[in-house]
Scaffold this motif. Structure first.
Motif, PDB file in Angstrom:
ATOM      1  N   THR A  12       0.842  -1.208   0.000  1.00  0.00           N
ATOM      2  CA  THR A  12       0.000   0.000   0.000  1.00  0.00           C
ATOM      3  C   THR A  12       0.869   1.246   0.000  1.00  0.00           C
ATOM      4  OG1 THR A  12      -1.761  -1.172   1.183  1.00  0.00           O
ATOM      5  CG2 THR A  12      -1.824   1.230   1.241  1.00  0.00           C
ATOM      6  N   PHE A  13       1.965   1.212   0.732  1.00  0.00           N
ATOM      7  CA  PHE A  13       2.914   2.329   0.742  1.00  0.00           C
ATOM      8  C   PHE A  13       3.416   2.615  -0.672  1.00  0.00           C
ATOM      9  CE2 PHE A  13       7.582   3.338   1.210  1.00  0.00           C
ATOM     10  CZ  PHE A  13       7.401   4.693   1.451  1.00  0.00           C
ATOM     11  N   LEU A  14       3.830   1.570  -1.401  1.00  0.00           N
ATOM     12  CA  LEU A  14       4.310   1.762  -2.772  1.00  0.00           C
ATOM     13  C   LEU A  14       3.210   2.306  -3.669  1.00  0.00           C
ATOM     14  CD1 LEU A  14       6.637  -1.070  -4.113  1.00  0.00           C
ATOM     15  CD2 LEU A  14       7.231   1.128  -3.127  1.00  0.00           C
ATOM     16  N   ARG A  15       2.011   1.735  -3.555  1.00  0.00           N
ATOM     17  CA  ARG A  15       0.900   2.159  -4.406  1.00  0.00           C
ATOM     18  C   ARG A  15       0.490   3.596  -4.113  1.00  0.00           C
ATOM     19  NH1 ARG A  15      -1.727  -2.067  -7.025  1.00  0.00           N
ATOM     20  NH2 ARG A  15      -3.740  -1.006  -6.966  1.00  0.00           N
ATOM     21  N   CYS A  16       0.673   4.039  -2.897  1.00  0.00           N
ATOM     22  CA  CYS A  16       0.404   5.451  -2.567  1.00  0.00           C
ATOM     23  C   CYS A  16       1.466   6.367  -3.165  1.00  0.00           C
ATOM     24  CB  CYS A  16       0.336   5.651  -1.059  1.00  0.00           C
ATOM     25  SG  CYS A  16      -1.216   5.114  -0.291  1.00  0.00           S
ATOM     26  N   LEU A  17       2.706   5.877  -3.266  1.00  0.00           N
ATOM     27  CA  LEU A  17       3.783   6.731  -3.772  1.00  0.00           C
ATOM     28  C   LEU A  17       3.523   7.204  -5.191  1.00  0.00           C
ATOM     29  CD1 LEU A  17       7.142   5.200  -2.459  1.00  0.00           C
ATOM     30  CD2 LEU A  17       5.906   7.197  -1.622  1.00  0.00           C
ATOM     31  N   ASN A  18       2.903   6.353  -6.026  1.00  0.00           N
ATOM     32  CA  ASN A  18       2.575   6.840  -7.368  1.00  0.00           C
ATOM     33  C   ASN A  18       1.067   7.035  -7.541  1.00  0.00           C
ATOM     34  OD1 ASN A  18       1.586   4.277  -7.704  1.00  0.00           O
ATOM     35  ND2 ASN A  18       2.746   3.817  -9.561  1.00  0.00           N
ATOM     36  N   CYS A  19       0.379   7.120  -6.399  1.00  0.00           N
ATOM     37  CA  CYS A  19      -1.054   7.456  -6.348  1.00  0.00           C
ATOM     38  C   CYS A  19      -1.932   6.470  -7.106  1.00  0.00           C
ATOM     39  CB  CYS A  19      -1.299   8.887  -6.821  1.00  0.00           C
ATOM     40  SG  CYS A  19      -0.551  10.114  -5.724  1.00  0.00           S
ATOM     41  N   MET A  20      -1.511   5.200  -7.165  1.00  0.00           N
ATOM     42  CA  MET A  20      -2.445   4.150  -7.580  1.00  0.00           C
ATOM     43  C   MET A  20      -3.502   3.981  -6.497  1.00  0.00           C
ATOM     44  SD  MET A  20       0.093   1.328  -9.256  1.00  0.00           S
ATOM     45  CE  MET A  20      -1.234   0.279  -9.819  1.00  0.00           C
ATOM     46  N   GLU A  21      -3.127   4.319  -5.265  1.00  0.00           N
ATOM     47  CA  GLU A  21      -4.078   4.468  -4.159  1.00  0.00           C
ATOM     48  C   GLU A  21      -4.009   5.923  -3.698  1.00  0.00           C
ATOM     49  OE1 GLU A  21      -6.149   2.337  -3.015  1.00  0.00           O
ATOM     50  OE2 GLU A  21      -5.371   0.344  -3.525  1.00  0.00           O
ATOM     51  N   ASP A  22      -5.152   6.574  -3.594  1.00  0.00           N
ATOM     52  CA  ASP A  22      -5.161   7.950  -3.116  1.00  0.00           C
ATOM     53  C   ASP A  22      -4.942   7.961  -1.604  1.00  0.00           C
ATOM     54  OD1 ASP A  22      -5.632   9.119  -5.597  1.00  0.00           O
ATOM     55  OD2 ASP A  22      -7.802   8.846  -5.420  1.00  0.00           O
ATOM     56  N   PRO A  23      -3.900   8.652  -1.140  1.00  0.00           N
ATOM     57  CA  PRO A  23      -3.673   8.729   0.307  1.00  0.00           C
ATOM     58  C   PRO A  23      -4.850   9.358   1.033  1.00  0.00           C
ATOM     59  CG  PRO A  23      -1.745   9.511  -0.914  1.00  0.00           C
ATOM     60  CD  PRO A  23      -2.854   9.360  -1.901  1.00  0.00           C
ATOM     61  N   THR A  24      -5.097   8.906   2.242  1.00  0.00           N
ATOM     62  CA  THR A  24      -6.131   9.509   3.084  1.00  0.00           C
ATOM     63  C   THR A  24      -5.644  10.827   3.667  1.00  0.00           C
ATOM     64  OG1 THR A  24      -6.911   7.286   3.651  1.00  0.00           O
ATOM     65  CG2 THR A  24      -7.670   9.100   5.046  1.00  0.00           C
ATOM     66  N   GLY A  25      -4.348  10.910   3.947  1.00  0.00           N
ATOM     67  CA  GLY A  25      -3.778  12.128   4.509  1.00  0.00           C
ATOM     68  C   GLY A  25      -2.287  12.168   4.302  1.00  0.00           C
ATOM     69  N   GLY A  26      -1.698  13.352   4.513  1.00  0.00           N
ATOM     70  CA  GLY A  26      -0.262  13.513   4.383  1.00  0.00           C
ATOM     71  C   GLY A  26       0.140  14.052   3.025  1.00  0.00           C
ATOM     72  N   GLN A  27       1.442  14.137   2.824  1.00  0.00           N
ATOM     73  CA  GLN A  27       1.998  14.688   1.591  1.00  0.00           C
ATOM     74  C   GLN A  27       3.028  13.737   0.994  1.00  0.00           C
ATOM     75  OE1 GLN A  27       3.287  18.440   3.616  1.00  0.00           O
ATOM     76  NE2 GLN A  27       2.401  19.430   1.817  1.00  0.00           N
ATOM     77  N   ILE A  28       3.111  13.756  -0.351  1.00  0.00           N
ATOM     78  CA  ILE A  28       4.152  13.038  -1.081  1.00  0.00           C
ATOM     79  C   ILE A  28       4.773  14.058  -2.033  1.00  0.00           C
ATOM     80  CG2 ILE A  28       4.712  11.122  -2.614  1.00  0.00           C
ATOM     81  CD1 ILE A  28       2.047   9.830  -1.657  1.00  0.00           C
ATOM     82  N   ILE A  29       5.901  14.608  -1.645  1.00  0.00           N
ATOM     83  CA  ILE A  29       6.567  15.629  -2.449  1.00  0.00           C
ATOM     84  C   ILE A  29       7.531  14.924  -3.397  1.00  0.00           C
ATOM     85  CG2 ILE A  29       7.828  17.801  -2.422  1.00  0.00           C
ATOM     86  CD1 ILE A  29       5.210  17.871  -0.824  1.00  0.00           C
ATOM     87  N   PHE A  30       7.200  14.945  -4.681  1.00  0.00           N
ATOM     88  CA  PHE A  30       8.016  14.274  -5.699  1.00  0.00           C
ATOM     89  C   PHE A  30       8.540  15.341  -6.652  1.00  0.00           C
ATOM     90  CE2 PHE A  30       7.998  11.769  -9.858  1.00  0.00           C
ATOM     91  CZ  PHE A  30       9.251  11.227  -9.636  1.00  0.00           C
ATOM     92  N   ASN A  31       9.860  15.495  -6.668  1.00  0.00           N
ATOM     93  CA  ASN A  31      10.491  16.537  -7.488  1.00  0.00           C
ATOM     94  C   ASN A  31       9.852  17.899  -7.259  1.00  0.00           C
ATOM     95  OD1 ASN A  31      12.397  14.818  -8.615  1.00  0.00           O
ATOM     96  ND2 ASN A  31      11.127  14.308 -10.383  1.00  0.00           N
ATOM     97  N   GLY A  32       9.560  18.195  -5.991  1.00  0.00           N
ATOM     98  CA  GLY A  32       9.071  19.511  -5.620  1.00  0.00           C
ATOM     99  C   GLY A  32       7.578  19.715  -5.706  1.00  0.00           C
ATOM    100  N   VAL A  33       6.821  18.685  -6.110  1.00  0.00           N
ATOM    101  CA  VAL A  33       5.364  18.810  -6.262  1.00  0.00           C
ATOM    102  C   VAL A  33       4.674  17.810  -5.341  1.00  0.00           C
ATOM    103  CG1 VAL A  33       3.415  18.606  -7.871  1.00  0.00           C
ATOM    104  CG2 VAL A  33       5.602  19.543  -8.669  1.00  0.00           C
ATOM    105  N   ASP A  34       3.640  18.260  -4.631  1.00  0.00           N
ATOM    106  CA  ASP A  34       2.869  17.371  -3.766  1.00  0.00           C
ATOM    107  C   ASP A  34       1.882  16.582  -4.630  1.00  0.00           C
ATOM    108  OD1 ASP A  34       1.469  16.017  -1.840  1.00  0.00           O
ATOM    109  OD2 ASP A  34       0.577  17.802  -0.908  1.00  0.00           O
ATOM    110  N   ILE A  35       2.276  15.363  -5.004  1.00  0.00           N
ATOM    111  CA  ILE A  35       1.431  14.577  -5.909  1.00  0.00           C
ATOM    112  C   ILE A  35       0.241  13.956  -5.186  1.00  0.00           C
ATOM    113  CG2 ILE A  35       3.304  14.117  -7.526  1.00  0.00           C
ATOM    114  CD1 ILE A  35       3.586  11.330  -6.319  1.00  0.00           C
TER     115      ILE A  35
END
Length: 276
Positions: free
Chosen positions: A42-65
């Motif tokens: 689930t952690f991996l799937r959240c990293l590329n938003c195959m699963e939409d996170p319930t909360g928090g931020q994923i900053i990838f190359n400066g953008v909160d995806i």
């Protein structure tokens, strides 16, 4: 490259991820281990938003995806994913599988550029000669996109010794061959990072080595990788950091020598006593 801040994922009342914080730098090889059901995949799937996170931020190359306003498909181009069960298209040849994404996305970009130029040309009809806007330079055609993708795909297949399998269908390949094709399919998009979700767990033991050898070669080339795996020997040899996840939290993070030789968390000690 990636900053994960207080990442949460809930399925109803089930909190699968419960406050994940981690930073992935360019060139890192991060191996994620933990018991089944701990939230690794689930952690991996959240990293590329195959699963939409319930909360928090994923900053990838400066953008909160993780922001729902962000066009995630733009950023997925730079984040490859390799699955446990290969996920190759069985109705397409090996070569077509590898070419599919580069051709589709580059042709999409070409159409977008042509439409933009058409709008600019029309608008320029109503502008004075000193105010006309320049057209976007277009150097590729659909034919050149396809030919470039074919050349790159054959180079990737040659790299893994499967150039003779270019025109066959995935059903004729062994499990190890399928997974190596799945890996180079990700490489065809020239990603900044590749996520691996238990890439060897569906393979016969004798086929595991050929996939791990390819991943080791990628590590030597400097590819940033986040790998969920049960291969502890691989983690020791290749990772520069190992994460232990249990009950949706990172309980320990350390370089492999320290992680395996001197675990601090009691739950990790118990886990390693059963798998090593």
């Amino acid at each position: 490259m990636i900053d994960v801040i207080n990442l949460e994922k809930h399925f109803g009342d089930n909190k699968v991820l419960n406050g994940i914080d981690v930073t992935i730098n360019k060139g890192d090889i991060v191996v994620v281990i933990g018991p089944s059901g701990s939230g690794k995949s689930t952690f991996l799937r959240c990293l590329n938003c195959m699963e939409d996170p319930t909360g928090g931020q994923i900053i990838f190359n400066g953008v909160d995806i993780a922001d729902l306003k962000v066009d995630i498909n733009v950023h997925r181009r730079h984040m490859g994913m390799v699955f446990q069960h290969f996920n190759l298209f069985n109705n397409k040849t090996v070569l077509q599988n590898i070419m599919l994404a580069p051709v589709h996305l580059n042709c999409k970009d070409l159409k977008k550029a042509k439409r933009k130029n058409a709008r600019t040309k029309f608008a320029n009809l109503f502008r004075s000669s000193g105010n006309k806007k320049p057209l976007q330079e277009i150097t590729e055609t659909k034919a050149s996109i396809i030919e470039n993708a074919r050349t790159q795909a054959m180079e990737l297949l040659s790299r893994i010794g499967l150039e003779d399998k270019a025109d066959v269908y995935p059903s004729t390949l062994s499990g190890g061959q399928k997974q190596r094709v799945a890996i180079v399919r990700s490489l065809a998009m020239n990603p900044d990072v590749i996520l691996f979700d238990e890439p060897t767990s569906a393979l016969d033991p004798e086929m595991v080595g050929e996939v791990l050898d390819l991943m080791k070669a990628l590590a030597k080339d400097g590819m940033t990788m986040i790998i969920v795996t049960h291969e502890m020997g691989f983690a020791r040899e290749v990772a520069n950091r190992v994460l232990f996840i249990d009950e949706g939290q990172i309980l320990e993070s350390a370089p492999p020598d320290e992680f395996f030789a001197h675990p601090k968390n009691p739950r990790l000690k118990d886990f390693l006593s059963k798998v090593l």
